[in-house]
Each structure stands twice: as structure tokens, then as C-alpha cells.
Design a protein around this motif. Structure first.
Motif, PDB file in Angstrom:
ATOM      1  N   TYR A 189       0.853  -1.191   0.000  1.00  0.00           N
ATOM      2  CA  TYR A 189       0.000   0.000   0.000  1.00  0.00           C
ATOM      3  C   TYR A 189       0.889   1.240   0.000  1.00  0.00           C
ATOM      4  O   TYR A 189       1.581   1.524   0.978  1.00  0.00           O
ATOM      5  N   VAL A 190       0.881   1.960  -1.109  1.00  0.00           N
ATOM      6  CA  VAL A 190       1.726   3.149  -1.223  1.00  0.00           C
ATOM      7  C   VAL A 190       0.993   4.377  -0.694  1.00  0.00           C
ATOM      8  O   VAL A 190      -0.166   4.612  -1.037  1.00  0.00           O
ATOM      9  N   THR A 191       1.673   5.134   0.128  1.00  0.00           N
ATOM     10  CA  THR A 191       1.072   6.366   0.642  1.00  0.00           C
ATOM     11  C   THR A 191       2.168   7.353   1.019  1.00  0.00           C
ATOM     12  O   THR A 191       3.308   6.960   1.269  1.00  0.00           O
ATOM     13  N   HIS A 192       1.821   8.661   1.041  1.00  0.00           N
ATOM     14  CA  HIS A 192       2.774   9.586   1.641  1.00  0.00           C
ATOM     15  C   HIS A 192       2.222  10.136   2.944  1.00  0.00           C
ATOM     16  O   HIS A 192       2.759  11.072   3.527  1.00  0.00           O
ATOM     17  N   ASP A 193       1.123   9.489   3.417  1.00  0.00           N
ATOM     18  CA  ASP A 193       0.455   9.909   4.650  1.00  0.00           C
ATOM     19  C   ASP A 193       0.915   9.004   5.797  1.00  0.00           C
ATOM     20  O   ASP A 193       0.538   7.839   5.889  1.00  0.00           O
ATOM     21  N   GLN A 194       1.732   9.566   6.673  1.00  0.00           N
ATOM     22  CA  GLN A 194       2.343   8.771   7.749  1.00  0.00           C
ATOM     23  C   GLN A 194       1.278   8.156   8.670  1.00  0.00           C
ATOM     24  O   GLN A 194       1.377   6.990   9.043  1.00  0.00           O
ATOM     25  N   GLU A 195       0.259   8.943   8.987  1.00  0.00           N
ATOM     26  CA  GLU A 195      -0.782   8.458   9.885  1.00  0.00           C
ATOM     27  C   GLU A 195      -1.506   7.256   9.271  1.00  0.00           C
ATOM     28  O   GLU A 195      -1.787   6.267   9.933  1.00  0.00           O
ATOM     29  N   GLU A 196      -1.786   7.366   7.978  1.00  0.00           N
ATOM     30  CA  GLU A 196      -2.453   6.281   7.273  1.00  0.00           C
ATOM     31  C   GLU A 196      -1.593   5.017   7.302  1.00  0.00           C
ATOM     32  O   GLU A 196      -2.074   3.918   7.587  1.00  0.00           O
ATOM     33  N   ALA A 197      -0.311   5.175   7.027  1.00  0.00           N
ATOM     34  CA  ALA A 197       0.603   4.025   7.044  1.00  0.00           C
ATOM     35  C   ALA A 197       0.636   3.386   8.430  1.00  0.00           C
ATOM     36  O   ALA A 197       0.594   2.159   8.569  1.00  0.00           O
ATOM     37  N   MET A 198       0.681   4.215   9.450  1.00  0.00           N
ATOM     38  CA  MET A 198       0.788   3.706  10.816  1.00  0.00           C
ATOM     39  C   MET A 198      -0.475   2.978  11.263  1.00  0.00           C
ATOM     40  O   MET A 198      -0.411   1.983  11.963  1.00  0.00           O
ATOM     41  N   THR A 199      -1.664   3.497  10.867  1.00  0.00           N
ATOM     42  CA  THR A 199      -2.898   2.877  11.355  1.00  0.00           C
ATOM     43  C   THR A 199      -3.249   1.602  10.589  1.00  0.00           C
ATOM     44  O   THR A 199      -3.851   0.706  11.155  1.00  0.00           O
ATOM     45  N   MET A 200      -2.868   1.514   9.310  1.00  0.00           N
ATOM     46  CA  MET A 200      -3.348   0.385   8.509  1.00  0.00           C
ATOM     47  C   MET A 200      -2.411  -0.810   8.486  1.00  0.00           C
ATOM     48  O   MET A 200      -2.833  -1.923   8.206  1.00  0.00           O
ATOM     49  N   SER A 201      -1.126  -0.602   8.772  1.00  0.00           N
ATOM     50  CA  SER A 201      -0.129  -1.590   8.368  1.00  0.00           C
ATOM     51  C   SER A 201       0.331  -2.535   9.463  1.00  0.00           C
ATOM     52  O   SER A 201       0.356  -2.182  10.637  1.00  0.00           O
ATOM     53  N   ASP A 202       0.737  -3.732   9.040  1.00  0.00           N
ATOM     54  CA  ASP A 202       1.510  -4.613   9.915  1.00  0.00           C
ATOM     55  C   ASP A 202       2.947  -4.107   9.982  1.00  0.00           C
ATOM     56  O   ASP A 202       3.561  -4.088  11.033  1.00  0.00           O
ATOM     57  N   ARG A 203       3.473  -3.718   8.802  1.00  0.00           N
ATOM     58  CA  ARG A 203       4.811  -3.118   8.754  1.00  0.00           C
ATOM     59  C   ARG A 203       4.812  -1.960   7.777  1.00  0.00           C
ATOM     60  O   ARG A 203       4.022  -1.915   6.838  1.00  0.00           O
ATOM     61  N   VAL A 204       5.734  -1.053   8.016  1.00  0.00           N
ATOM     62  CA  VAL A 204       5.892   0.112   7.152  1.00  0.00           C
ATOM     63  C   VAL A 204       7.308   0.095   6.588  1.00  0.00           C
ATOM     64  O   VAL A 204       8.274  -0.111   7.337  1.00  0.00           O
ATOM     65  N   ALA A 205       7.426   0.268   5.262  1.00  0.00           N
ATOM     66  CA  ALA A 205       8.736   0.422   4.636  1.00  0.00           C
ATOM     67  C   ALA A 205       8.892   1.896   4.267  1.00  0.00           C
ATOM     68  O   ALA A 205       8.132   2.421   3.454  1.00  0.00           O
ATOM     69  N   VAL A 206       9.846   2.552   4.898  1.00  0.00           N
ATOM     70  CA  VAL A 206      10.082   3.964   4.608  1.00  0.00           C
ATOM     71  C   VAL A 206      11.119   4.042   3.490  1.00  0.00           C
ATOM     72  O   VAL A 206      12.206   3.465   3.604  1.00  0.00           O
ATOM     73  N   VAL A 207      10.773   4.738   2.390  1.00  0.00           N
ATOM     74  CA  VAL A 207      11.701   4.860   1.278  1.00  0.00           C
ATOM     75  C   VAL A 207      12.167   6.302   1.111  1.00  0.00           C
ATOM     76  O   VAL A 207      11.431   7.253   1.381  1.00  0.00           O
ATOM     77  N   ALA A 208      13.420   6.421   0.682  1.00  0.00           N
ATOM     78  CA  ALA A 208      13.987   7.731   0.373  1.00  0.00           C
ATOM     79  C   ALA A 208      14.978   7.519  -0.756  1.00  0.00           C
ATOM     80  O   ALA A 208      15.799   6.595  -0.698  1.00  0.00           O
ATOM     81  N   ASN A 209      14.873   8.335  -1.790  1.00  0.00           N
ATOM     82  CA  ASN A 209      15.783   8.233  -2.941  1.00  0.00           C
ATOM     83  C   ASN A 209      15.898   6.812  -3.485  1.00  0.00           C
ATOM     84  O   ASN A 209      16.975   6.347  -3.824  1.00  0.00           O
ATOM     85  N   GLY A 210      14.774   6.116  -3.556  1.00  0.00           N
ATOM     86  CA  GLY A 210      14.764   4.791  -4.157  1.00  0.00           C
ATOM     87  C   GLY A 210      15.279   3.672  -3.285  1.00  0.00           C
ATOM     88  O   GLY A 210      15.339   2.522  -3.722  1.00  0.00           O
ATOM     89  N   ARG A 211      15.655   3.997  -2.044  1.00  0.00           N
ATOM     90  CA  ARG A 211      16.167   2.954  -1.144  1.00  0.00           C
ATOM     91  C   ARG A 211      15.263   2.789   0.064  1.00  0.00           C
ATOM     92  O   ARG A 211      14.568   3.719   0.459  1.00  0.00           O
ATOM     93  N   LEU A 212      15.340   1.610   0.673  1.00  0.00           N
ATOM     94  CA  LEU A 212      14.637   1.391   1.930  1.00  0.00           C
ATOM     95  C   LEU A 212      15.446   2.041   3.041  1.00  0.00           C
ATOM     96  O   LEU A 212      16.578   1.660   3.304  1.00  0.00           O
TER      97      LEU A 212
END
Ligand code: ADP
Ligand code: ADP
Length: 225
Positions: A189-212
Motif C-alpha cells: 500500500y503506497v502512501t505519503h500519509d504517515q498516519e495512514e501508514a501507521m494505522t493500517m499496516s503490519d509493517r511500514v517500509a520507509v523509502v527515500a531516494n529509491g532505497r529502503l
């Protein structure tokens, strides 16, 4: 759901590296969010998993199958886009039925499935309407119903609620989560909404410049500095 494994995935363009060596195993039935700012490579990552773009290098496995160069319609993946991407000239029912027709399912099997899907997304009475006759939230429900109609083991969503207002977003977050759990689907599930990622997910992968940059449960990410 099925395990989705990404191994050293890269996508290089002439002047940019969009995805730069992503390795990650998403467990069967897991809900993983990919969180990152605009331009961090989220959409490119999803597009490669869906099969609309080939990686420059790396490998994508769904369960035991290497799908890296398998055609999108042969991957058993459901996909929901930010802007719904419904077919404007097809009714709501025909939009939802589309993936089943692509798979040559018989009409007698399609009808009850479409009826069930319409009920699941609370659009029981809307089968004969056209997309433009629906609100944004209703259109996105149709897109979700179309993505899950063939019960895909893997479901990809690219900012599916990004175009909706906050209240509707919260309602649909719960609905999507409920559908995912009933299906047991593995979700990216792709999002740029941190709250959404935190409430919906089992895990969150934070990406920056194409890397995890970081991968962990919401609690782990919340605790880390
Ligand atoms: P996000 O979804 O996180 O906003 P994208 O995956 O769309 O990020 O883009 C990641 C990077 O790759 C950006 O710098 C973008 O400009 C670049 N990029 C994406 N698609 C192309 C393309 N077709 N050609 C060249 N560069 C691209
Ligand atoms: P088409 O003209 O392409 O057949 P329809 O909208 O009539 O488009 O039907 C698309 C599919 O959805 C068909 O398989 C049909 O059985 C099913 N369908 C049509 N209307 C409904 C409805 N109101 N509820 C549930 N399923 C429907």
C-alpha cells in the motif's frame, strides 16, 4: 495470500535511479505500507511488482514463482490506482466484471460474483450506473471491488485514498482493511500519509531516494529516534 519477495530490485532511467536496490520479503497476508515523499520511487516500485515496467535488475517472486518478466495479467495481482481508472463507457457492474471476463469466466458465474462484490463495497444498488454518476468515494469502492473480484493473493494500491477528503479516507481505510483481512491478501500500500501508514499496516517500509531507509512495525518505527 502469498509471500511476495523482492530481491535487489533496481530501476534506472537515463538521468535517474528511481529504485535503487530494494530487497524485502512481504509475508503472506501481511499489510505493508510503502511510505515516502514524492519522487522517492514508490510508484516505480509498485509498477514493477505489477509488471507494467521491467526492472533494470533484480527479481520478483510471488510464492514459489519468479514473475520478474511475467506479463501483468498472468501475475494474479489486483491493483488500485489513485485516480480510480475506471472504464467510463462501462457500467459499474461491467467494470467490476472486467477482470473475470478477461479470464473467460462464464456469465452465469460472473453475475453472482459481481453482486457479492457490489454488496461488499456497499454499492448494491449501483451496478447499472456509470462511473461519472458516482462520487469519488463510490468510484474508489468500485475500483477496489474490481481489484479483488478474482481474489488475488497479492493486492497493490497506489495512494488509493489520496484524492478523497479526510473523513471519507478514514471510512475507506477501515473498509479496505476489512476486505484485505477477509481475503487474506498480501498487500503493498503506497502512501505519503504517515498516519495512514501507521494505522493500517503490519509493517511500514520507509523509502527515500529509491532505497529502503527503514522497515518495521508501526510501534518499532514510532519508538525509533
Ligand atoms: P514516487 O511515486 O515516490 O513519487 P516515482 O516512482 O514516481 O516516485 O519516481 C521516482 C524517481 O524516478 C523520480 O525522480 C522520477 O522523476 C523518476 N522517474 C519516474 N519515472 C520515470 C521515467 N519514466 N523516466 C525518467 N525518470 C522517471
Ligand atoms: P455488458 O453490457 O457489458 O454486459 P452489464 O453492465 O450489463 O454490461 O453487465 C456486466 C456484468 O455484470 C455481466 O456479467 C452481468 O451479469 C453483471 N451485472 C450486470 N448488472 C448487474 C447488477 N445490477 N448486479 C450484479 N451484476 C450485474
Amino acid at each position: 495470500g502469498q509471500t511476495l519477495a523482492l530481491k535487489g530490485l533496481e530501476k534506472r532511467y537515463e538521468n535517474a535511479v528511481a529504485v535503487d536496490g530494494v530487497s524485502l520479503v512481504i509475508r503472506a497476508g501481511e499489510f505493508l505500507s510503502v511510505l515516502g515523499p514524492s519522487g522517492s520511487g514508490k510508484t516505480t516500485l509498485l509498477t514493477m511488482i505489477a509488471g507494467f515496467e521491467n526492472p533494470s535488475s533484480g527479481q520478483i517472486m510471488i510464492g514459489p514463482q519468479d514473475v520478474t518478466f511475467v506479463a501483468p495479467n498472468k501475475r494474479n495481482i489486483g491493483m488500485v490506482f489513485q485516480r480510480y481508472a475506471l472504464f467510463p463507457h462501462l457500467t459499474v457492474a461491467a467494470n467490476i466484471a472486467f477482470p473475470l471476463r478477461m479470464r473467460h469466466m462464464s456469465e452465469s458465474l460472473i453475475r453472482p460474483k459481481v453482486e457479492a462484490a457490489l454488496a461488499q463495497v456497499h454499492l448494491g444498488d449501483y451496478g447499472n450506473r456509470y462511473p461519472h454518476q458516482l462520487s469519488g468515494g463510490q468510484q474508489q469502492r468500485v475500483a477496489v471491488a474490481r481489484a479483488i473480484i478474482f481474489e488475488p493473493p497479492v493486492l497493490l494500491m497506489d495512494e488509493p485514498l489520496g484524492a478523497l477528503d479526510k473523513k471519507l479516507r478514514e471510512t475507506l481505510q477501515l473498509e479496505i482493511k476489512g476486505l484485505q483481512q477477509r481475503l487474506g491478501a498480501t498487500v503493498v500500500y503506497v502512501t505519503h500519509d504517515q498516519e495512514e501508514a501507521m494505522t493500517m499496516s503490519d509493517r511500514v517500509a520507509v523509502v527515500a531516494n529509491g532505497r529502503l531507509a527503514q522497515v518495521g512495525s508501526p510501534l518499532e518505527l514510532y519508538r525509533s529516534p
